[in-house]
Design a protein around this motif. Structure first.
Motif, PDB file in Angstrom:
ATOM      1  N   SER A 135       0.858  -1.181   0.000  1.00 12.58           N
ATOM      2  CA  SER A 135       0.000   0.000   0.000  1.00 12.58           C
ATOM      3  C   SER A 135       0.901   1.239   0.000  1.00 12.58           C
ATOM      4  O   SER A 135       1.806   1.350   0.830  1.00 12.58           O
ATOM      5  N   GLU A 168      -4.344   0.067   5.946  1.00  7.45           N
ATOM      6  CA  GLU A 168      -3.771   0.444   4.651  1.00  7.45           C
ATOM      7  C   GLU A 168      -4.232  -0.414   3.477  1.00  7.45           C
ATOM      8  O   GLU A 168      -3.955  -0.085   2.330  1.00  7.45           O
ATOM      9  N   GLU A 189      -7.561  -1.358   3.115  1.00  3.04           N
ATOM     10  CA  GLU A 189      -9.019  -1.267   2.996  1.00  3.04           C
ATOM     11  C   GLU A 189      -9.403  -0.664   1.646  1.00  3.04           C
ATOM     12  O   GLU A 189     -10.368  -1.080   1.026  1.00  3.04           O
ATOM     13  N   ASP A 190      -8.596   0.311   1.221  1.00  3.82           N
ATOM     14  CA  ASP A 190      -8.834   0.941  -0.078  1.00  3.82           C
ATOM     15  C   ASP A 190      -7.806   0.380  -1.068  1.00  3.82           C
ATOM     16  O   ASP A 190      -6.638   0.763  -1.063  1.00  3.82           O
ATOM     17  N   SER A 209      -7.288   0.855  -4.047  1.00  3.42           N
ATOM     18  CA  SER A 209      -6.693   1.765  -5.034  1.00  3.42           C
ATOM     19  C   SER A 209      -5.342   2.299  -4.546  1.00  3.42           C
ATOM     20  O   SER A 209      -4.584   2.900  -5.304  1.00  3.42           O
ATOM     21  N   LEU A 210      -5.030   2.065  -3.247  1.00  2.00           N
ATOM     22  CA  LEU A 210      -3.724   2.491  -2.710  1.00  2.00           C
ATOM     23  C   LEU A 210      -2.600   1.512  -3.092  1.00  2.00           C
ATOM     24  O   LEU A 210      -1.436   1.748  -2.802  1.00  2.00           O
ATOM     25  N   ASN A 215     -12.014  -6.784   2.452  1.00  2.00           N
ATOM     26  CA  ASN A 215     -11.349  -7.308   1.244  1.00  2.00           C
ATOM     27  C   ASN A 215     -10.845  -8.738   1.344  1.00  2.00           C
ATOM     28  O   ASN A 215     -10.329  -9.281   0.376  1.00  2.00           O
TER      29      ASN A 215
END
Ligand SMILES: [Zn+2]
Length: 373
Positions: free
Chosen positions: A113, A122, A124-125, A127-128, A160
């Motif tokens: 991430s 770090e 959870e999203d 897109s990072l 996720n």
């Protein structure tokens, strides 16, 4: 400059002279008649390759999982620290600066991430997670970045499950660097994590005791772990605040599940307040659990160097980098806790005295840290 370390006692008990020229070992011999500065060691002092801590938090920027490399490094007998994902691609330049300014050697398992441990969730999203950013970082710092880190814990991954792991594994293959995976509270299940790992990958926090998600949770998980070890996956201790259990370590020994590297997962809080304190304390715990001095020291020298694919450190031989740790074993009883509050009375304590890093000699100052509970 030539330096001769006289009367150096190896963990096997045999004594040698180690001859260092500038930053390298040029000879390991019983007798040496050449000129040079002599470092004469007391009878009871051992010499090993410089200690390597494969799982630390050596990036002072992101609290609370942070420490200065030298505070957890050379001052405590550790000549090489590897940051395990405190830093992601976003901050790799700043990380490199810290690394350059440290006496201790500093490497990185870069967090998959980009934000690293700036936040604690770090993954959870998703897109990072950026392959491009990691590739760029590796291109810039090919020596310093030795692998990728991914944390598989409920608090990190959001909803996720193993998706971030799947992506991390793809990144790791594309970059041709091993993946260090933190295991912890489920989800995801340990069983689901293990299946992603290949030869050279590392499971850290291997002897944790998180409810229903450790190496002895069930037969299927245990069998999957044994198969992973068989195919070349490494088990790293990663002691930490909540990841090392004496009962699991004892059971692993009884059931012949080997660990490979001993690392601390050290950062400011568990360094100052325990239960980690420092590498020497962690090593003393393993001595007390019945492992031989040779096995314990190999786990913090030769083996982590092999995991890092670094042929210059982790050995004392002609041509190796002159990284050494000088230590003694003192008979002194102390009660030391694991991460789950279990107690162990340790009778022999490993005490670092000094290190050599690339031929430079430094005294350790580990007594600054109190190690009593
Ligand atoms: Zn960690």
């Amino acid at each position: 400059m030539i330096q001769i370390i006289e009367n150096a006692m190896l963990t096997t008990g045999s004594k040698v002279n180690i001859v260092v020229k500038d930053s390298k070992v040029i000879e390991v011999t019983n007798q040496y008649f050449g000129e040079g500065k002599v470092i004469s060691l007391p009878e009871d002092v051992y010499v090993s390759p410089g200690w390597i801590d494969l799982h630390t938090h050596s990036f002072p920027k992101f609290e609370p999982y942070c420490a200065h490399p030298d505070e957890i490094g050379y001052k405590t007998g550790v000549t090489t620290v590897v940051d395990a994902g405190s830093c992601g691609a976003n901050d790799i330049d700043e990380f490199n600066e810290v690394s350059q300014k440290s006496k201790t050697r500093v490497f990185s398992f870069i967090n998959v991430s980009s934000v690293g441990l700036k936040i604690r969730n770090e993954l959870e999203d998703l897109s990072l997670l950026s392959l491009e950013a990691i590739e760029k970082a590796i291109e810039k710092y090919p020596e310093m970045i030795i692998g990728l880190k991914v944390r598989m814990s409920a608090s990190v991954i959001g909803n996720n499950d193993t998706k971030a792991l799947e992506i991390a594994k793809q990144f790791s293959k594309r970059c041709n660097k091993p993946l260090m995976v933190h295991i912890g509270s489920s989800p995801p299940k340990l069983l689901d994590i293990i299946q992603y790992l290949d030869r050279g990958d590392i499971i850290t926090h291997c002897f944790n005791e998180k409810p229903n998600n450790h190496i002895f949770s069930d037969k299927e998980t245990n069998n999957a772990l044994r198969a992973a070890i068989e195919r070349g996956v490494y088990l790293d201790i990663g002691h930490g605040t909540s990841s090392f259990s004496y009962p699991i370590a004892i059971k692993a020994r009884e059931k012949n599940i080997p660990f490979h590297s001993i690392s601390t997962d050290i950062y400011e809080k568990n360094r100052i307040n325990g239960p980690v304190y420092n590498m020497a304390t962690t090593l003393s715990k393993f001595l007390s659990l019945g492992y031989s001095l040779e096995k314990v020291i190999d786990s913090v020298t030769t083996i982590p160097a092999k995991i890092m694919n670094n042929h210059e450190i982790g050995v004392i031989q002609k041509g190796a980098v002159a990284d050494l740790t000088f230590f003694s074993i003192e008979k002194q009883e102390k009660m030391l806790k694991d991460s789950f509050g279990n107690e162990l009375v340790v009778k022999n304590q490993i005490k670092p005295h000094a290190v050599m890093i690339g031929g430079n000699y430094y005294e350790c100052k580990s007594d600054e840290v109190k190690t009593s509970n």
